[in-house]
Design an enzyme around this catalytic site. Structure first.
Site, PDB file in Angstrom:
ATOM      1  N   GLU A   1       0.851  -1.229  -0.192  1.00 48.33           N
ATOM      2  CA  GLU A   1       0.094  -0.192   0.206  1.00 48.33           C
ATOM      3  C   GLU A   1       0.616   1.336   0.131  1.00 48.33           C
ATOM      4  OE1 GLU A   1      -1.944  -2.824   2.978  1.00 48.33           O
ATOM      5  OE2 GLU A   1       0.020  -2.974   2.133  1.00 48.33           O
TER       6      GLU A   1
ATOM      7  N   TRP B   1      10.451 -35.882 -22.525  1.00 50.57           N
ATOM      8  CA  TRP B   1       9.364 -34.568 -21.023  1.00 50.57           C
ATOM      9  C   TRP B   1       8.400 -35.471 -21.378  1.00 50.57           C
ATOM     10  CZ3 TRP B   1      12.288 -30.687 -19.154  1.00 50.57           C
ATOM     11  CH2 TRP B   1      13.501 -30.467 -19.547  1.00 50.57           C
TER      12      TRP B   1
ATOM     13  N   THR C   1      16.334 -38.542  -7.739  1.00 48.92           N
ATOM     14  CA  THR C   1      16.536 -37.881  -8.868  1.00 48.92           C
ATOM     15  C   THR C   1      17.794 -37.058  -9.336  1.00 48.92           C
ATOM     16  OG1 THR C   1      13.907 -36.901  -8.245  1.00 48.92           O
ATOM     17  CG2 THR C   1      15.387 -35.032  -9.738  1.00 48.92           C
TER      18      THR C   1
END
Length: 370
Positions: free
Chosen positions: A57, A174, A200
């Site tokens: 703000e 992919w 991974t």
């Protein structure tokens, strides 16, 4: 189906877009956006960039200057009404001569709430609840951290239509298209850290960085690696050692490799473990308490995703479905671990559906009670 937005909703959409510019960078503060509108035109916009810096703000009102007098201020979160590291935003709004304030959602923090009442006392018209669900989603990590000792955990997975996150060889590139992958980079930027399992790292040698989306700093990379199998020549160690955290079993700290990793600048986070399985709840709590990590995006793989789910450590699920089918059952499923009967299945509530290219994203929250 096309839904026409009201004027208040349209300007609140702009405020939400502003807030997302600071998403992930403001924690432990909430991400907030603001828009100053006068006679139907946007005069100024602002967002909270970082804890300790001016709130949205104040940024917007400072840009608007004298034009703020008689304006309408749209803000995603109720303006604060207390002295913290910055003065109350309510007082800045009153001094600026704002005529009306439109708020997305009330502040859940009792310390900062009360802004609506203060503004009304000053004779300012106040409306609350415009695009409330979207504004609440914006601060879900902040709300969670108000009451939890661990960070907010988002889990992102990408699957074929028959539930495969990788084929039988382990290949996952992919599954989704470029539009979905681009969104994932934005998603990474909204979190303090990106987490994957050691499997991974060994399979894909990822960097876990934000690309295709501008960021001032990269999220931390977190690897769950109980036996310290991470190669010292992987890209994360070679290129991101100072931003890398390896969660490992306490016993691994005594190994020769632990010393090498520390010398290279890698942070090792020891956690209690039993038979190579570490306590993920303890690990997440340590990330928050010791390193100031308030939000984590987990990108798998299957085993880590399953363990997070089994331990009730998933707070939001981003699930991409690609229009592809592998067939058969010789593939890596979405979630590892032991299977359950249908009556014992983990339950989720669907929050939203989005389309990225040819892929569909489901945004889900875990259903309380399973």
């Amino acid at each position: 189906m096309w839904v026409e937005l009201s004027q208040d909703e349209w300007f609140m959409k702009l405020a939400i877009a502003e807030a997302y510019r600071g998403k992930g960078k403001t924690l432990p503060n909430p991400a907030v956006g603001a828009v100053v509108v006068k006679e139907g035109k946007v005069i100024a916009t602002g967002y909270h960039r970082k804890a300790g810096l001016p709130h949205a703000e104040r940024v917007a009102l400072e840009k608007a200057g004298r034009e703020a007098e008689g304006s309408t201020l749209y803000v995603t979160l109720e303006p604060c009404n207390h002295y913290g590291r910055t003065p109350p935003c309510t007082e800045a709004i009153i001094r600026a001569g704002v005529k009306r304030v439109v708020i997305g959602v009330r502040d859940p923090n009792p310390v900062a709430s009360g802004g609506v009442e203060r503004l009304k006392e000053a004779g300012i018209e106040v409306d609350v609840g415009v695009l409330e669900s979207e504004c609440r989603e914006l601060i879900e990590d902040f709300v969670f951290n108000l009451k939890s000792a661990r960070p907010f955990v988002s889990l992102k997975l990408a699957s074929t239509l028959d539930g495969a996150i990788a084929d039988r060889s382990g290949s996952s590139k992919w599954i989704t298209g470029k539009e979905a992958r681009a969104f994932v980079h934005k998603l990474r930027s909204w979190h303090n850290a990106v987490m994957v399992g050691i499997g991974t790292v060994l399979k894909d040698d990822p960097l876990l960085t934000v690309r295709e989306y501008p960021v001032e700093s990269q999220p931390l990379a977190v690897i769950v690696d109980p036996k310290l199998k991470i190669p010292t020549n992987c890209r994360l160690v070679k290129e991101r050692a100072s931003e890398l955290i390896v969660i490992t079993d306490q016993s691994s700290l005594l190994t020769y490799k632990a010393g090498i990793l520390r010398d290279l600048g890698v942070r090792l986070l020891p956690v209690f473990g039993v038979e190579g399985v570490i306590d993920l709840a303890e690990a997440l709590t340590s990330l928050k308490e010791e390193l100031g990590v308030y939000s984590v995006l987990c990108e798998g793989g299957s085993s880590l995703a399953g363990r997070l789910l089994e331990n009730s450590l998933v707070d939001k699920l981003y699930l991409f479905y690609a229009p592809k089918v592998l067939g058969g059952s010789d593939f890596i499923p979405l979630f590892g671990g032991s299977s359950r009967r249908l009556g014992e299945a983990f339950g989720f509530e669907l929050f939203g559906i989005e389309v990225y290219g040819s892929d569909v994203l489901l945004k889900l929250y875990p259903r309380l009670g399973g």
